[in-house]
Design an enzyme around this catalytic site. Structure first.
Site, PDB file in Angstrom:
ATOM      1  N   HIS A 135       0.837  -1.200   0.000  1.00  0.00           N
ATOM      2  CA  HIS A 135       0.000   0.000   0.000  1.00  0.00           C
ATOM      3  C   HIS A 135       0.877   1.258   0.000  1.00  0.00           C
ATOM      4  O   HIS A 135       0.657   2.179  -0.787  1.00  0.00           O
ATOM      5  CB  HIS A 135      -0.938  -0.018   1.219  1.00  0.00           C
ATOM      6  CG  HIS A 135      -1.643   1.287   1.432  1.00  0.00           C
ATOM      7  ND1 HIS A 135      -2.942   1.502   1.055  1.00  0.00           N
ATOM      8  CD2 HIS A 135      -1.210   2.460   1.953  1.00  0.00           C
ATOM      9  CE1 HIS A 135      -3.269   2.750   1.337  1.00  0.00           C
ATOM     10  NE2 HIS A 135      -2.236   3.354   1.890  1.00  0.00           N
ATOM     11  N   GLU A 136       1.877   1.295   0.885  1.00  0.00           N
ATOM     12  CA  GLU A 136       2.754   2.471   0.972  1.00  0.00           C
ATOM     13  C   GLU A 136       3.504   2.688  -0.339  1.00  0.00           C
ATOM     14  O   GLU A 136       3.661   3.815  -0.817  1.00  0.00           O
ATOM     15  CB  GLU A 136       3.760   2.315   2.118  1.00  0.00           C
ATOM     16  CG  GLU A 136       3.135   2.292   3.510  1.00  0.00           C
ATOM     17  CD  GLU A 136       2.300   3.525   3.794  1.00  0.00           C
ATOM     18  OE1 GLU A 136       2.652   4.613   3.297  1.00  0.00           O
ATOM     19  OE2 GLU A 136       1.281   3.411   4.486  1.00  0.00           O
TER      20      GLU A 136
ATOM     21  N   GLU B  14      -5.887   6.940  -1.182  1.00  0.00           N
ATOM     22  CA  GLU B  14      -5.852   5.770  -0.285  1.00  0.00           C
ATOM     23  C   GLU B  14      -6.577   4.583  -0.925  1.00  0.00           C
ATOM     24  O   GLU B  14      -6.091   3.452  -0.873  1.00  0.00           O
ATOM     25  CB  GLU B  14      -6.465   6.104   1.079  1.00  0.00           C
ATOM     26  CG  GLU B  14      -5.678   7.124   1.885  1.00  0.00           C
ATOM     27  CD  GLU B  14      -4.214   6.741   2.087  1.00  0.00           C
ATOM     28  OE1 GLU B  14      -3.906   5.544   2.199  1.00  0.00           O
ATOM     29  OE2 GLU B  14      -3.371   7.658   2.087  1.00  0.00           O
TER      30      GLU B  14
ATOM     31  N   HIS C  79       1.768   4.523  -3.207  1.00  0.00           N
ATOM     32  CA  HIS C  79       1.759   5.987  -3.233  1.00  0.00           C
ATOM     33  C   HIS C  79       2.906   6.529  -4.106  1.00  0.00           C
ATOM     34  O   HIS C  79       2.794   7.620  -4.648  1.00  0.00           O
ATOM     35  CB  HIS C  79       1.852   6.556  -1.818  1.00  0.00           C
ATOM     36  CG  HIS C  79       0.586   6.375  -1.027  1.00  0.00           C
ATOM     37  ND1 HIS C  79      -0.649   6.743  -1.503  1.00  0.00           N
ATOM     38  CD2 HIS C  79       0.361   5.862   0.209  1.00  0.00           C
ATOM     39  CE1 HIS C  79      -1.572   6.469  -0.598  1.00  0.00           C
ATOM     40  NE2 HIS C  79      -0.979   5.925   0.449  1.00  0.00           N
TER      41      HIS C  79
ATOM     42  N   ASP D 289      -4.892   1.050  -1.987  1.00  0.00           N
ATOM     43  CA  ASP D 289      -5.441  -0.245  -1.549  1.00  0.00           C
ATOM     44  C   ASP D 289      -5.637  -1.166  -2.749  1.00  0.00           C
ATOM     45  O   ASP D 289      -5.323  -2.364  -2.683  1.00  0.00           O
ATOM     46  CB  ASP D 289      -6.782  -0.047  -0.834  1.00  0.00           C
ATOM     47  CG  ASP D 289      -6.600   0.431   0.601  1.00  0.00           C
ATOM     48  OD1 ASP D 289      -5.448   0.483   1.067  1.00  0.00           O
ATOM     49  OD2 ASP D 289      -7.622   0.756   1.247  1.00  0.00           O
TER      50      ASP D 289
HETATM   51 ZN   LIG Z   1      -1.868   5.385   2.287  1.00  0.00          ZN
END
Ligand SMILES: [Zn+2]
Length: 420
Positions: A277-278, A355, A281, A359
Site C-alpha cells: 500500500h505504501e 488511499e 503511493h 489499496d
Molecule cells: Zn496510504
C-alpha cells in the site's frame, strides 16, 4: 474598525464554529454507536475493544474542542491583542532594526506559541494517551524530546527566518519569487536530511533482521520494480504503542521504515500488504502530485505575502502599528489559515481517493485479504473508531472510514478467493 479586521474575526469565528460543530457531531455519533459493532467487524473486534475506541475518540475530540478554542484565543491575542507588536517593541529595545532583529522577533513569537501549547502536549501524552494505555514516554524522554525539538526549531526556524528576511530586504519587490525558490530548495534539503540527521536524534534505526520477512519484502519490491536503499526498524515503542510504516528520502535513496510495534502485531503477509500500500503511493505518483500541488500552493502563498506585505492596512488592521518584514511574516502565518481552511475538505477528499487507489494496487500486487486483516488489527491496536460521523470524516479524514475501506478490499479480494 477596518473592514479587514472584521473579515478576519468573522473568518476565524466561522472556522472555530465549524470545528466545534464537527467535533460535537463526532462525539455524539461515536457515542451512539458505542454498543454496536458495525457489520463485518463482529469476529475481529470485541465489544470491549469497540467501546474503548469510542471512548478514546470522544476523549480526544473533547480535548480537541478546548484546544481549538484556546488556539483561536492565542491567535487573537498575538494579532489584535497586540502580542506581535509588544514582542517587536521588546526586541527593538535592545537591537537595531534589520535581519537579526527580525529573526529575534520571529523566534520570540514562536517561543511564546510553543510555551502556550506545551500544557496540551503534556496533557495529551501523560493524561489522554496514558489513560488509554498507549503512552510509553517517560518524563525524561519527553523532556529530552522537547529540548531537542526546541534546539532544532532554533537552528532550522532561525535559519529559515533569517534567510527569508534577508531575501525580503535585498531582492526588491519581486522578492517573493526568490523566496519561493529558496523555500523549495530548503524543503528538498530537509527531505534529504530528515532520515540521515534529524530522525536519528529522536529514534534508533536498525536494519530489519528478520530474514524471511526481508526476503518477502525484496520479492515484493522486485515484483513492483521498486528500488529502496534499505529497510529499517524504528524503536517507536519507546514512546507509544501506536504502530506505523513509512518511506523517507529521495529518488534511489529511499528508505523503508517500520515501527517495531507494527512488526510485533502483524504477520509477514500482513506486513507485506501494508508495504505494498505504501509503495503504491510512489508507483501511482501520489507523492510527486502532492509535492507539485504543495509547490503551487506555496507559490500562491508567497505571491499573496509579497502583495500583503506592501499594504499599510495589513498591519494596522491586525494590531501591528509599525510595519516590518518580520511582522508581515508573522501576520501571514497566523491570519491566512483563518481563510484557507475552506479548501481542507477538498484536500482530504483527494487524499482519500489516493488511499483507495493504493489499496487497489496492494490488492493487485500483494493480497487484499491480508491488507484488510492488517487494517483491522491496526484499527484495534490504535483504538481507531470504526463508526466516525460521516460529515466529520468527509471534512477531516485523510483516510477513508474503516467500514467503507474494508468493504472495498473485500470486493477487490473476492475474485481471487472465488477462483477454484
Ligand atoms: Zn496510504
Amino acid at each position: 474598525m477596518h473592514s479587514f479586521t472584521l473579515a478576519f474575526v468573522l473568518a476565524l469565528l466561522a472556522h472555530l464554529a465549524v470545528q466545534v460543530w464537527l467535533a460535537r457531531r463526532q462525539i455524539i455519533h461515536v457515542k451512539s454507536h458505542r454498543d454496536a459493532i458495525p457489520p463485518g467487524f463482529e469476529t475481529a473486534v470485541s465489544a470491549a475493544e469497540h467501546a474503548k475506541a469510542a471512548d478514546y475518540a470522544s476523549a480526544r475530540q473533547r480535548v480537541g474542542i478546548v484546544e481549538t478554542i484556546y488556539d483561536a484565543a492565542i491567535v487573537l491575542a498575538l494579532t489584535l491583542g497586540g502580542g506581535i507588536a509588544v514582542l517587536g517593541d521588546w526586541v527593538a529595545g535592545f537591537t537595531a532594526p534589520g535581519v537579526f532583529a527580525g529573526t529575534l522577533h520571529l523566534l520570540a513569537v514562536f517561543a511564546a506559541m510553543t510555551l502556550a501549547g506545551l500544557p496540551f502536549t503534556v496533557y495529551q501524552t501523560f493524561v489522554l494517551e496514558q489513560r488509554f494505555g498507549f503512552n510509553r514516554t517517560r518524563p525524561a524522554t519527553f523532556l529530552g524530546d522537547q529540548l531537542k525539538a526546541w534546539a532544532l526549531g532554533l537552528v532550522l526556524g532561525g535559519g529559515v527566518a533569517a534567510g527569508v528576511l534577508w531575501i525580503m530586504a535585498e531582492a526588491g519587490t519581486s522578492w517573493w519569487v526568490v523566496g519561493w525558490a529558496a523555500w523549495l530548495a530548503f524543503s528538498l534539503l530537509v527531505t534529504w536530511a530528515w532520515p540521515r540527521v534529524i530522525a536519528p536524534l529522536f529514534n534508533k534505526f536498525s536494519p530489519l533482521e528478520d530474514k524471511p520477512l526481508r526476503e518477502r519484502i525484496d520479492a515484493l519490491l522486485a515484483r513492483c520494480d521498486f528500488h529502496a536503499k534499505a529497510v529499517y526498524v524504528m524503536d517507536g515503542s519507546r514512546r507509544s504503542s501506536h504502530g506505523n510504516a513509512y518511506f523517507t528520502g529521495l529518488g534511489r535513496e529511499k528508505r523503508i521504515v517500520f515501527f517495531d510495534s507494527l512488526l510485533t502485531s502483524l504477520n509477514a503477509a500482513q506486513v507485506e500488504s501494508v508495504l505494498a500500500h505504501e509503495l503504491a503511493h510512489f508507483k501511482l505518483r501520489h507523492i510527486p502530485q502532492r509535492l507539485l500541488v504543495g509547490a503551487a500552493m506555496s507559490l500562491a502563498g508567497f505571491a499573496l505575502l509579497g502583495w500583503l506585505s506592501r499594504q499599510e492596512w495589513f498591519y494596522t488592521a491586525l494590531g501591528v502599528p509599525n510595519a516590518s518584514d518580520a511582522a508581515a511574516l508573522l501576520l501571514f502565518m497566523l491570519v491566512v489559515p483563518a481563510f484557507t481552511w475552506v479548501v481542507s475538505p477538498a484536500l482530504a477528499a483527494w487524499s482519500r481517493r489516493h488511499e483507495y487507489e493504493a489499496d487497489a494496487f496492494a490488492a493487485q500486487h500483494s493480497d487484499a485479504r491480508s491488507l484488510a486483516e492488517a487494517l483491522v488489527t491496526l484499527y484495534k491496536d490504535n483504538a481507531t473508531t470504526l463508526t466516525p460521523d460521516p460529515l466529520y470524516s468527509a471534512f477531516h479524514d485523510s483516510h477513508p472510514p474503516p467500514a467503507a475501506r474494508i468493504e472495498r478490499l473485500r470486493t477487490l479480494g473476492s475474485p481471487v478467493a472465488a477462483t477454484p
